[in-house]
Write an enzyme that holds these catalytic residues in place. Sequence first.
Site: not given
Length: 240
Positions: A9-10, A161, A227
């Site tokens: 997940n950029w 998460e 991330g």
Amino acid sequence: MRQRIFAGNWKMNLNINDGVELVNRLKSIHTESLIIVCPPFTMLDAVSKAAKDSKVMVGAQNMHFEEKGAFTGEVSADMLIELGITHVIIGHSERRQYFAETDETVNKKTLYAISKGLIPIICVGESLQQREAGNAPEVVNRQVEAAINGVNTDKLIIAYEPIWAIGTGKTASPKDAGEVITGIRDTLRRLLGDKADDISILYGGSMNGSNVNELMEQKDIDGGLIGSASLSYEKFIQLF
Ligand code: 13P
């Protein structure tokens, strides 16, 4: 099918050149794991073209639950599909926290994504306060139940998460993460029966090359939603 998956997940990072270069390098990796990258909207077209005909899949970080219309600033499922996008992150805690996502919108988006053939990566997780009060499993299972209300398929991915582990360098202990994720699988089994065994459940929150093995040893953890470690080729490939 339950698969080993590592999804990057950029968030709001990188630019088109960086993203294309990263994917071009990832394409040549030989791995049994499914690799997904989730760039910001502006890079989806270029990154999707770069990933075409490779095993790297491309996901979006969000989408709207309506087909089309007067929703300024939003992007629809069809718009993503037009670009070759296969996955979409739904209900990330940053969207819940800063952009008013609720269990209800997460459910609407999940149902709509599935109806369009996109695979939702549904995010759930407790806050530090909820964990300290001993409520993590209850909070997370309630979020899962709300998100998949009305769903009857295994074509989805769940990402657990814990909010307090995101971007903080703090990882949930493998045992704690494993317990919550086993609880999620039990919830899925209660709601979806045997389909639960075909759903991949990921851990996310400061996952990196140093802690991935211990986390992956937990029986119900199938991979990660990553991330910061997904922004660098060298760091990302340490995971798979
Ligand atoms: P970090 O890996 O940077 O903690 O982020 C996790 C995350 O939020 C992925 O969606």
